[in-house]
Design an enzyme around this catalytic site. Sequence first.
Site, mmCIF file in Angstrom:
data_model
loop_
_atom_site.group_PDB
_atom_site.id
_atom_site.type_symbol
_atom_site.label_atom_id
_atom_site.label_comp_id
_atom_site.label_asym_id
_atom_site.label_seq_id
_atom_site.Cartn_x
_atom_site.Cartn_y
_atom_site.Cartn_z
ATOM 1 N N SER A 104 -0.316 -1.452 7.191
ATOM 2 C CA SER A 104 -0.858 -0.185 6.688
ATOM 3 C C SER A 104 -2.132 0.228 7.418
ATOM 4 O O SER A 104 -2.364 1.420 7.641
ATOM 5 C CB SER A 104 -1.117 -0.288 5.181
ATOM 6 O OG SER A 104 -2.089 -1.277 4.901
ATOM 7 N N ASP A 115 -5.220 -5.064 1.627
ATOM 8 C CA ASP A 115 -5.553 -6.120 2.572
ATOM 9 C C ASP A 115 -5.368 -5.616 3.997
ATOM 10 O O ASP A 115 -4.726 -4.587 4.239
ATOM 11 C CB ASP A 115 -4.714 -7.374 2.326
ATOM 12 C CG ASP A 115 -3.214 -7.096 2.419
ATOM 13 O OD1 ASP A 115 -2.841 -5.942 2.711
ATOM 14 O OD2 ASP A 115 -2.427 -8.018 2.189
ATOM 15 N N ASP A 117 -3.841 -6.467 7.597
ATOM 16 C CA ASP A 117 -2.919 -7.311 8.355
ATOM 17 C C ASP A 117 -3.435 -7.425 9.776
ATOM 18 O O ASP A 117 -3.545 -6.422 10.494
ATOM 19 C CB ASP A 117 -1.519 -6.708 8.351
ATOM 20 C CG ASP A 117 -0.918 -6.658 6.961
ATOM 21 O OD1 ASP A 117 -0.983 -7.685 6.262
ATOM 22 O OD2 ASP A 117 -0.414 -5.597 6.558
ATOM 23 N N ASP A 170 -5.032 -10.872 5.950
ATOM 24 C CA ASP A 170 -3.877 -11.710 6.283
ATOM 25 C C ASP A 170 -3.920 -11.913 7.790
ATOM 26 O O ASP A 170 -3.771 -10.953 8.557
ATOM 27 C CB ASP A 170 -2.567 -11.045 5.879
ATOM 28 C CG ASP A 170 -2.325 -11.102 4.386
ATOM 29 O OD1 ASP A 170 -3.163 -11.673 3.679
ATOM 30 O OD2 ASP A 170 -1.299 -10.557 3.929
ATOM 31 N N LYS A 231 4.562 4.711 -0.764
ATOM 32 C CA LYS A 231 3.994 3.408 -1.115
ATOM 33 C C LYS A 231 3.433 3.440 -2.535
ATOM 34 O O LYS A 231 3.630 2.505 -3.315
ATOM 35 C CB LYS A 231 2.901 3.022 -0.115
ATOM 36 C CG LYS A 231 3.426 2.554 1.246
ATOM 37 C CD LYS A 231 2.338 2.531 2.304
ATOM 38 C CE LYS A 231 1.213 1.583 1.982
ATOM 39 N NZ LYS A 231 1.583 0.175 2.199
ATOM 40 N N TYR A 240 7.828 -2.411 -4.961
ATOM 41 C CA TYR A 240 7.048 -2.653 -3.744
ATOM 42 C C TYR A 240 6.703 -4.135 -3.674
ATOM 43 O O TYR A 240 5.733 -4.584 -4.254
ATOM 44 C CB TYR A 240 5.766 -1.813 -3.751
ATOM 45 C CG TYR A 240 5.003 -1.846 -2.434
ATOM 46 C CD1 TYR A 240 5.191 -0.864 -1.488
ATOM 47 C CD2 TYR A 240 4.100 -2.871 -2.141
ATOM 48 C CE1 TYR A 240 4.498 -0.878 -0.280
ATOM 49 C CE2 TYR A 240 3.418 -2.902 -0.943
ATOM 50 C CZ TYR A 240 3.620 -1.904 -0.019
ATOM 51 O OH TYR A 240 2.938 -1.934 1.176
#
Length: 691
Positions: A104, A115, A117, A170, A231, A240
């Site tokens: 995202s 979070d 990525d 992450d 989303k 989701y």
Amino acid sequence: MMGPESLEDSSSPAPPPLTKKYGVTKPISVAGPNESDFQRNIELEKFLLDAGLYVSDEDASRRVEVLRRMDQIVKCWVKQLTRQRGYTDQMVEDANAVMLTFGSYRLGVHGPGADMDTLCVGPSYVNREEDFFIVLHDMLAEMEEVTELQPVPDAHVPVMKFKLQGISVDLLYASISLLVVPEDLDISDESVLLNVDEQTVRSLNGCRVADQILKLVPNVENFRTTLRCLKFWAKRRGVYSNVTGFLGGVNWALLVARVCQLYPNAVPSMLLSRFFRVFTQWRWPNPVMLCPIEEEDLGFVVWDPRKNPRDRTHHMPIITPAYPCMNSSYNVSTSTLRVMIEQFHHGNKICEEIEMNKCQWSALFEPYFFFEAYKNYLQIDIVAVDADDMLSWKGWVESRLRQLTLKIERDTYGMLQCHPYPNEYMDSSKPCQHCSFFMGLQRKLGVKVQEGQQFDIRGTVDEFKQDINMYMFWKPGMDIYVSHVRRKQIPAYVFPDGYKRPRVSRHTSQQAERGEEDAEGCRSNSSEKQLKRKTDTEMVSGRTEGLEKRPSISPQRLHSAVSKSCTRSDGGSQFSSNEVVDMSSDDLISSGGAKAALGEVEEMMEPCILSAGDTDVQNFSKDCEGDVGEANLELRLDKGSLNRSTVFGNNIEETLEPTTIAMGMGVESQNGASSEPVKNPSMRLSLESTA
């Protein structure tokens, strides 16, 4: 990153049709928005703003700072390893790692609290198993700015999860076949895939896919706004979650990107309604693809059901656009696909009403009332000694919940449908570290069931718990309990305000008593409860003898379901699975949320964890007692099947015979209209020690 096409101004007249072809087919329509579409688009963007889906400038700056700090950390880490391995001073100076983003954040649709990525790309001599998950992990663990550090080395895509300066991160790692990683590394160049393993390919593909998506949509800003809507909608409707068997961020991005290709001149308000229109009619398992699947000479397997038998089993193929093309939605099962299709139909209906000015955008984003949609649920409780143990234990269990859905589908031949819910719930009143997950249960609609059949999933649950107990980082105190609960027995802590929405009930006083008993805590050593439990267990034993004579829909697992104990590495027996649930008057309602105006059996339940005294076995028992009047059992299945047309679509009073579940949901059907009422039905769940 913006696409090569110019962006369309939502306030300008309808743009001329784009001539460039996007996707593997021609567009469905090249029509632009009309005046009503523009107005609805303005209202949609205002709704998104009011809903707080955009990050503040302060939050955006914090994320930039977190990325900068992560870049410093990984560069220092690689230089340290280079020095320790005896490379020259020049090599140490040139040693490098680069930080990239995907998901995202890379697509530009992240919201507050999301979070980040991230991917660290390092040189060939820095590996994942030891250097990343041990050396870098230990470095992060010593930093005060890093919290909630959780390595997941055995995930499909190995990841390290943590918070840095309060931002959830992450972090993936990919070691490429270069001694020195250039600062301007082109991740889209297929040369980065040379001489790497499949886990590295999967790690690299997150960034490669995100870049390709942005290149393959006609209008990046319209894509972003539409994806932000979808989303938010998916989270509100409980679909989701990639790990649970639904769709995650990249899956939704690929679906939205395909709709953008099919309607290249549409604005977000149009794209949103077209999304539901397209995917209510999509014939799965036909794949969704943004570009043709290409095979290169690097030897990696690409998604191709003609060549790969495993690919033929995929229920909802959504193919990534970067080589090697993969199915990003391999986690989807028949049950979760069913739930998503129902939600697509719901969204399509609301969008049609919005276009007719019958309702506002807020109606589309109404939350899904999961705990009102079913009559029967599986409750998965996990406990641990402290917060750190719970963090790792919960991550492990959550990553395996999809397997429970698949095992139930397998062992009941698809006759028992599961709806895993992605949300987790914690009971703050309990002194122990505790977390719960839930699954809705219903018999497959429209399918005739033989008289007397039942779903016996005791063996299935045993197998699932044994798989869970294989956790390599297991510690004493980490436990899991799976139990069957009815809608009336859902604990109060799962509801936002701490209590259920008001419902007409003939046992209001009993519910109040149950709420007081639930607040007593996580464990109870009360002698009265021990005596009560002993009496209940004796009652179960008597009832079980009658249940065993009924035909089961999964007879191959009955032998493992009667008495099995899970043994830990420390030699202690955790608990046996001599579990019997007698579920009376099992009148199911569909996951669409329809409610039958029929009598219901309301049984009160007292959840508790009883300590095992001097033994090392913990018993998680749930006792259910109920005062059942004769009128409450006036429910019957029509020839063993329950469907909307016969139960919810007419005024014929139907009767559901008392049914039985063995650690889950057992359904006993009758063809005839005459049935003998069962007096004082009750539910028992017993996990007894074999020690």
